[in-house]
Design a protein around this motif. Structure first.
Motif, PDB file in Angstrom:
ATOM      1  N   GLN A  46      48.717  23.439  47.999  1.00 15.36           N
ATOM      2  CA  GLN A  46      48.779  24.362  49.127  1.00 15.36           C
ATOM      3  C   GLN A  46      49.361  25.707  48.695  1.00 15.36           C
ATOM      4  OE1 GLN A  46      49.927  22.808  52.977  1.00 15.36           O
ATOM      5  NE2 GLN A  46      49.917  20.709  52.212  1.00 15.36           N
ATOM      6  N   ARG A  47      50.397  25.675  47.861  1.00 12.54           N
ATOM      7  CA  ARG A  47      50.962  26.929  47.351  1.00 12.54           C
ATOM      8  C   ARG A  47      49.961  27.651  46.462  1.00 12.54           C
ATOM      9  NH1 ARG A  47      55.544  23.767  46.086  1.00 12.54           N
ATOM     10  NH2 ARG A  47      55.043  24.030  43.883  1.00 12.54           N
ATOM     11  N   PHE A  48      49.191  26.892  45.690  1.00 14.67           N
ATOM     12  CA  PHE A  48      48.204  27.484  44.785  1.00 14.67           C
ATOM     13  C   PHE A  48      47.251  28.398  45.550  1.00 14.67           C
ATOM     14  CE2 PHE A  48      43.912  27.238  42.953  1.00 14.67           C
ATOM     15  CZ  PHE A  48      44.134  27.720  41.676  1.00 14.67           C
ATOM     16  N   VAL A  49      46.618  27.879  46.629  1.00 14.01           N
ATOM     17  CA  VAL A  49      45.634  28.697  47.334  1.00 14.01           C
ATOM     18  C   VAL A  49      46.301  29.826  48.115  1.00 14.01           C
ATOM     19  CG1 VAL A  49      43.917  26.863  47.451  1.00 14.01           C
ATOM     20  CG2 VAL A  49      45.545  27.129  49.331  1.00 14.01           C
ATOM     21  N   ALA A  50      47.566  29.648  48.513  1.00 19.30           N
ATOM     22  CA  ALA A  50      48.248  30.661  49.317  1.00 19.30           C
ATOM     23  C   ALA A  50      48.808  31.804  48.485  1.00 19.30           C
ATOM     24  CB  ALA A  50      49.375  30.018  50.123  1.00 19.30           C
ATOM     25  N   ASP A  51      49.137  31.550  47.220  1.00 17.96           N
ATOM     26  CA  ASP A  51      49.908  32.524  46.435  1.00 17.96           C
ATOM     27  C   ASP A  51      49.110  33.233  45.352  1.00 17.96           C
ATOM     28  OD1 ASP A  51      52.056  31.735  47.959  1.00 17.96           O
ATOM     29  OD2 ASP A  51      52.932  30.444  46.422  1.00 17.96           O
ATOM     30  N   LEU A  52      47.802  33.018  45.273  1.00 18.52           N
ATOM     31  CA  LEU A  52      47.013  33.645  44.217  1.00 18.52           C
ATOM     32  C   LEU A  52      46.985  35.161  44.383  1.00 18.52           C
ATOM     33  CD1 LEU A  52      43.917  31.250  44.132  1.00 18.52           C
ATOM     34  CD2 LEU A  52      45.785  31.344  42.471  1.00 18.52           C
ATOM     35  N   PRO A  53      47.042  35.907  43.281  1.00 16.92           N
ATOM     36  CA  PRO A  53      46.878  37.366  43.380  1.00 16.92           C
ATOM     37  C   PRO A  53      45.438  37.718  43.746  1.00 16.92           C
ATOM     38  CG  PRO A  53      46.854  36.694  41.080  1.00 16.92           C
ATOM     39  CD  PRO A  53      47.195  35.458  41.880  1.00 16.92           C
ATOM     40  N   TYR A  54      45.264  38.850  44.372  1.00 18.45           N
ATOM     41  CA  TYR A  54      43.917  39.280  44.742  1.00 18.45           C
ATOM     42  C   TYR A  54      43.233  40.044  43.612  1.00 18.45           C
ATOM     43  CZ  TYR A  54      45.041  38.166  49.629  1.00 18.45           C
ATOM     44  OH  TYR A  54      45.383  37.523  50.795  1.00 18.45           O
ATOM     45  N   LEU A  55      44.014  40.643  42.730  1.00 17.21           N
ATOM     46  CA  LEU A  55      43.462  41.488  41.659  1.00 17.21           C
ATOM     47  C   LEU A  55      44.457  41.514  40.522  1.00 17.21           C
ATOM     48  CD1 LEU A  55      41.901  45.028  42.112  1.00 17.21           C
ATOM     49  CD2 LEU A  55      43.869  44.744  40.590  1.00 17.21           C
ATOM     50  N   VAL A  56      43.959  41.514  39.301  1.00 17.85           N
ATOM     51  CA  VAL A  56      44.811  41.734  38.132  1.00 17.85           C
ATOM     52  C   VAL A  56      44.143  42.782  37.240  1.00 17.85           C
ATOM     53  CG1 VAL A  56      45.909  39.462  38.151  1.00 17.85           C
ATOM     54  CG2 VAL A  56      43.804  39.788  36.851  1.00 17.85           C
ATOM     55  N   ARG A  57      44.985  43.537  36.560  1.00 10.88           N
ATOM     56  CA  ARG A  57      44.484  44.611  35.703  1.00 10.88           C
ATOM     57  C   ARG A  57      45.139  44.531  34.341  1.00 10.88           C
ATOM     58  NH1 ARG A  57      44.934  51.178  36.902  1.00 10.88           N
ATOM     59  NH2 ARG A  57      44.083  51.844  34.873  1.00 10.88           N
ATOM     60  N   PHE A  58      44.321  44.697  33.315  1.00  8.34           N
ATOM     61  CA  PHE A  58      44.807  44.802  31.938  1.00  8.34           C
ATOM     62  C   PHE A  58      44.183  46.064  31.343  1.00  8.34           C
ATOM     63  CE2 PHE A  58      44.610  40.268  32.933  1.00  8.34           C
ATOM     64  CZ  PHE A  58      45.916  39.876  32.672  1.00  8.34           C
ATOM     65  N   GLY A  59      44.956  47.124  31.289  1.00  7.86           N
ATOM     66  CA  GLY A  59      44.417  48.380  30.781  1.00  7.86           C
ATOM     67  C   GLY A  59      43.273  48.867  31.655  1.00  7.86           C
ATOM     68  N   THR A  60      42.088  49.032  31.058  1.00  5.55           N
ATOM     69  CA  THR A  60      40.930  49.513  31.809  1.00  5.55           C
ATOM     70  C   THR A  60      40.113  48.375  32.415  1.00  5.55           C
ATOM     71  OG1 THR A  60      39.576  49.550  29.788  1.00  5.55           O
ATOM     72  CG2 THR A  60      40.721  51.596  30.403  1.00  5.55           C
ATOM     73  N   LEU A  61      40.549  47.116  32.236  1.00  7.98           N
ATOM     74  CA  LEU A  61      39.842  45.971  32.798  1.00  7.98           C
ATOM     75  C   LEU A  61      40.472  45.560  34.119  1.00  7.98           C
ATOM     76  CD1 LEU A  61      39.356  43.681  29.647  1.00  7.98           C
ATOM     77  CD2 LEU A  61      37.646  45.127  30.747  1.00  7.98           C
ATOM     78  N   VAL A  62      39.655  45.438  35.152  1.00  6.65           N
ATOM     79  CA  VAL A  62      40.103  44.991  36.467  1.00  6.65           C
ATOM     80  C   VAL A  62      39.357  43.706  36.809  1.00  6.65           C
ATOM     81  CG1 VAL A  62      40.134  45.516  38.939  1.00  6.65           C
ATOM     82  CG2 VAL A  62      40.627  47.317  37.268  1.00  6.65           C
ATOM     83  N   PHE A  63      40.108  42.647  37.100  1.00  6.11           N
ATOM     84  CA  PHE A  63      39.521  41.356  37.460  1.00  6.11           C
ATOM     85  C   PHE A  63      39.778  41.101  38.944  1.00  6.11           C
ATOM     86  CE2 PHE A  63      40.388  41.193  32.960  1.00  6.11           C
ATOM     87  CZ  PHE A  63      39.264  40.556  32.427  1.00  6.11           C
ATOM     88  N   VAL A  64      38.710  40.868  39.682  1.00  5.06           N
ATOM     89  CA  VAL A  64      38.803  40.708  41.134  1.00  5.06           C
ATOM     90  C   VAL A  64      37.642  39.823  41.568  1.00  5.06           C
ATOM     91  CG1 VAL A  64      37.432  42.782  41.614  1.00  5.06           C
ATOM     92  CG2 VAL A  64      39.120  42.005  43.291  1.00  5.06           C
ATOM     93  N   HIS A  65      37.789  39.182  42.721  1.00  8.21           N
ATOM     94  CA  HIS A  65      36.744  38.247  43.136  1.00  8.21           C
ATOM     95  C   HIS A  65      35.417  38.931  43.457  1.00  8.21           C
ATOM     96  CE1 HIS A  65      34.639  34.912  44.839  1.00  8.21           C
ATOM     97  NE2 HIS A  65      34.536  35.528  46.004  1.00  8.21           N
ATOM     98  N   ALA A  66      35.439  39.928  44.347  1.00  8.37           N
ATOM     99  CA  ALA A  66      34.178  40.489  44.844  1.00  8.37           C
ATOM    100  C   ALA A  66      33.928  41.921  44.394  1.00  8.37           C
ATOM    101  CB  ALA A  66      34.148  40.427  46.373  1.00  8.37           C
ATOM    102  N   GLY A  67      34.960  42.758  44.352  1.00  8.28           N
ATOM    103  CA  GLY A  67      34.758  44.148  43.966  1.00  8.28           C
ATOM    104  C   GLY A  67      35.882  45.015  44.482  1.00  8.28           C
ATOM    105  N   ILE A  68      35.778  46.305  44.213  1.00  2.73           N
ATOM    106  CA  ILE A  68      36.787  47.256  44.682  1.00  2.73           C
ATOM    107  C   ILE A  68      36.093  48.472  45.273  1.00  2.73           C
ATOM    108  CG2 ILE A  68      38.496  46.509  42.982  1.00  2.73           C
ATOM    109  CD1 ILE A  68      37.945  49.145  41.459  1.00  2.73           C
ATOM    110  N   ASP A  69      36.864  49.211  46.048  1.00  2.00           N
ATOM    111  CA  ASP A  69      36.433  50.507  46.563  1.00  2.00           C
ATOM    112  C   ASP A  69      36.842  51.546  45.531  1.00  2.00           C
ATOM    113  OD1 ASP A  69      36.091  52.928  47.846  1.00  2.00           O
ATOM    114  OD2 ASP A  69      36.939  52.263  49.745  1.00  2.00           O
TER     115      ASP A  69
END
Length: 225
Positions: free
Chosen positions: A123-146
């Motif tokens: 339950q904590r796993f699904v509730a506490d996940l980050p929405y986006l992570v960034r490493f330098g010029t790489l952005v990891f996200v589920h669907a996309g960004i504005d």
């Protein structure tokens, strides 16, 4: 989503690839690791399990995880989660959601079933996940960004639900960021100077795909078909 065998096979392929290269490894999963498939519990168990030497895992939230988290906070028959994967995920925990409907169980009874069957760590796993992570010029996200906003100021709706805009594709991004995402399935991995879409429809029988990055640069595709 919720498909253990493909995910486990892809992880093992990634492990082998990293060992052959003699590299430490960070695996970033792009969300929607639950629902629709029969093995959501097993997938979360693996993601929370012990990591191999030289391996680290990181998961960003997808729309399925935030919807499950919302259901756990306020369970009910009419919740959106019941209509796009929640029933299958509950079954993976031994919960018969159809029986709730037939018995017209009260919300407090449903909440007790959830607390008894779904481990607190899950339950904590699904509730506490980050929405986006960034490493330098790489952005990891589920669907996309504005692209009009910096990564730190993105809206949840864009990160969870956004669809690619073909008008944004030509040329490199003015902010210099490469966005790595899923959510919008296609027959193959999509790669441009602006984004990489790794959703190849595994939930519908397509391959499960991953991108390799070395020193912050895209370096190829691995997949399980």
């Amino acid at each position: 989503p919720g498909g253990y065998d493909k995910y486990a096979a892809l992880e093992e392929l990634i492990f082998d690839d990293a060992r052959a290269r003699g590299q430490a490894l960070l695996i970033v999963s792009l969300g929607d690791v639950i629902d629709r498939g029969p093995d959501s519990r097993k997938v979360i168990d693996r993601l929370l399990g012990a990591e191999a030497d030289g391996v680290e895992r990181l998961v960003v939230s997808g729309n399925h995880e935030i919807t499950m988290a919302g259901f756990l906070r306020a369970p009910g028959y009419t919740h959106d989660w019941m209509h796009f994967g929640g029933v299958e995920t509950l079954e993976s925990y031994g919960i018969d959601a159809d029986a709730w409907f037939r018995q017209q169980r009260r919300r407090d009874e449903i909440a007790k079933d959830l607390a008894d069957r779904i481990p607190e760590a899950h339950q904590r796993f699904v509730a506490d996940l980050p929405y986006l992570v960034r490493f330098g010029t790489l952005v990891f996200v589920h669907a996309g960004i504005d692209r009009r906003k910096p990564p730190a100021r993105q809206d949840e709706a864009d990160m969870m639900w956004r669809r690619p805009d073909p008008a944004e594709e030509p040329g490199a991004a003015p902010d210099g960021l490469l966005v790595v995402h899923g959510h919008t399935p296609g027959p193959d991995v999509f790669v441009s100077e602006r984004r990489i879409n790794l959703d190849t429809g595994a939930y519908a029988g397509g391959p499960l795909s991953a991108a390799r990055f070395v020193d912050g640069r895209f370096d190829g595709i691995l997949d399980i078909r």
